[in-house]
Design a protein around this motif. Structure first.
Motif, mmCIF file in Angstrom:
data_model
loop_
_atom_site.group_PDB
_atom_site.id
_atom_site.type_symbol
_atom_site.label_atom_id
_atom_site.label_comp_id
_atom_site.label_asym_id
_atom_site.label_seq_id
_atom_site.Cartn_x
_atom_site.Cartn_y
_atom_site.Cartn_z
ATOM 1 N N ASP A 131 0.851 -1.190 0.000
ATOM 2 C CA ASP A 131 0.000 0.000 0.000
ATOM 3 C C ASP A 131 0.887 1.240 0.000
ATOM 4 O O ASP A 131 1.847 1.305 0.782
ATOM 5 N N CYS B 167 -1.215 8.115 -0.557
ATOM 6 C CA CYS B 167 -0.970 8.120 -2.006
ATOM 7 C C CYS B 167 -1.355 9.442 -2.669
ATOM 8 O O CYS B 167 -0.532 10.091 -3.311
ATOM 9 N N ASP C 206 -3.616 2.723 -5.250
ATOM 10 C CA ASP C 206 -2.395 2.672 -4.442
ATOM 11 C C ASP C 206 -2.204 1.335 -3.733
ATOM 12 O O ASP C 206 -1.314 1.198 -2.897
ATOM 13 N N ASP C 207 -3.051 0.359 -4.039
ATOM 14 C CA ASP C 207 -2.915 -0.976 -3.437
ATOM 15 C C ASP C 207 -2.438 -1.968 -4.498
ATOM 16 O O ASP C 207 -2.955 -1.973 -5.609
#
Length: 428
Positions: free
Chosen positions: A313, A317, A415-416
């Motif tokens: 993660d 972000c 963002d993962d």
């Protein structure tokens, strides 16, 4: 016909009556900030005329007919009971607890300074500290000299590409606007509720105003203002800043305008986004990531083998991504250059203020440069496209496990990132 229905009709009629005047004001060439203020005034005036204004003192409330109060309460109980019938037991328990406990009072009279640990009790000092915290959160990491040089080159290319957009459509297409309108009306969220309740003529007036902004490339000053609402996560001490999150709120016309711009670049952006970033692609879902992970696990379990799963993660972000990087990647998709240019203008140098300062003549604020920002419609798509390109470039797909002869790939949602290395050595 009920009084509420009559009030809504009166409200819509008043908005319709003022819509033509708004169009005339817009076409007269008045300052765009004044046009937006008059639009807000039209909504407020029409709501006052349509619904009236009722001020209820404690004495008046005590004098209300007790029978009417209990009738209203019983009607509410019947409505809730009907809704509960359709829910699972766990959901019923959760809803019943929420009703019994209530939202709670999140008002804070003191906060711990995240820098010194000192307790602050003065509202002005707390506001300054919260703004400092958010400014630091949204500040960028110090880039290496090589990255700084690369960014300068990117910015020069962006300036050159977006300098002349005369070959692009200059207007927001009606079809795009109506697609956005239909979406927001289905969602019916609070910040756009007045717009959703308005009639066709007022929506046409808004379309004219948004097109004037787009054609003349003149973002109203209110578009740059972001009001931060502090919400306690309901875990840990309420005094600790780490236990709070900040919701970013913008003006309703700015939200509508950005939605139109995003819709205009959506097709090209989706086409350029790698398939493994499926969570952010229209008509696809993050559930597909879960399904893929479960299938891989089941396949390896059946073979009597284990498979490492690595989940990553990107911390903060949207706060840490640099706007110029995202705009460069968006422009490279071949999307409408005019829309890309206006998206860039929309996000550049926005101003953050605390929600408690809304309405003040000179509220405390901070300017945040070169950031895509939280809570905007364009952030997930732009960030997802750029992040997926970075993953494809920097993470070797050969490290991922194979199911038979089929090569698995990464699964990414903005963002993962989930990747399934073939063995422990590749995971390391």
């Amino acid at each position: 016909m009920t009084s509420v229905t009559l009030s809504i009709q009166a409200n819509s009629m008043t908005l319709a009556h003022m819509a033509q005047k708004l169009i005339e004001i817009c076409e007269e060439g008045q300052d765009i900030d004044k046009v937006i203020k008059k639009m807000d005034k039209v909504i407020n005036d029409s709501k006052f005329k349509g619904f009236g204004k009722v001020t209820l003192t404690r004495r008046k409330r005590e004098e209300l007919d007790e029978k009417r109060i209990w009738t209203a309460r019983l009607d509410l109980v019947r409505k809730l009971a009907k809704e509960f019938e359709e829910q699972r037991v766990s959901i019923r328990v959760w809803k019943a607890r929420s009703i019994a406990v209530g939202r709670g009072d999140n008002q804070k009279t003191s906060m711990k300074d995240y820098r010194t640990g000192e307790m602050l009790h003065d509202l002005e000092e707390i506001t300054e500290m919260l703004l400092d915290f958010n400014e630091e959160t949204m500040s960028k990491e110090i880039a290496t000299p090589e990255v700084q040089l690369l960014r300068r080159l990117k910015e020069d290319i962006i300036e050159e590409v977006l300098e002349d957009v005369s070959d692009c459509p200059q207007y927001i297409p009606w079809a795009v606007y109506m697609k956005v309108v239909n979406k927001v009306m289905q969602q019916n969220k609070g910040v756009l509720r007045d717009f959703c309740e308005s009639g066709e003529q007022f929506k046409v007036a808004v379309f004219v105003v948004l097109n004037r902004i787009h054609v003349n490339e003149e973002n109203p000053s209110i578009f740059k203002k972001t009001y931060l609402s502090q919400i306690w996560k309901r875990k840990g001490s309420v005094d600790e800043l780490a236990n709070h999150r900040f919701v970013h709120g913008r003006h309703w016309t700015g939200k509508l305008y950005e939605k139109c711009l995003v819709e205009m670049v959506s097709a090209k952006q989706t086409e350029a986004t790698p398939e493994f970033q499926m969570g952010g692609i229209p008509a696809k879902s993050t559930r597909e990531h879960l399904l893929a992970a479960m299938l891989i696990i089941k396949s390896f379990t059946k073979m009597g083998k284990s498979v490492p799963i690595v989940l990553c993660d990107v911390k903060k972000c949207f706060d840490k991504l640099v706007l110029s990087d995202l705009i460069f990647d968006l422009a490279a998709t071949g999307a409408d250059k005019k829309a890309v240019k206006m998206l860039r203008q929309f996000h550049q140098d926005f101003e953050i203020m605390m929600d408690c300062d809304k309405g003040k003549v000179n509220p405390k604020s901070r300017i945040i440069p070169d950031t895509v920002g939280q809570g905007t419609n364009g952030a997930p798509g732009m960030a997802g496209n750029s992040q997926a390109k970075s993953v494809r470039k920097n993470v070797d797909i050969e490290l991922c496990a194979k199911v038979g002869k089929i090569q698995t790939d990464h699964k990414s949602f903005v963002d993962d990132l989930m990747t399934t290395p073939g063995d422990a050595k590749k995971a390391r």
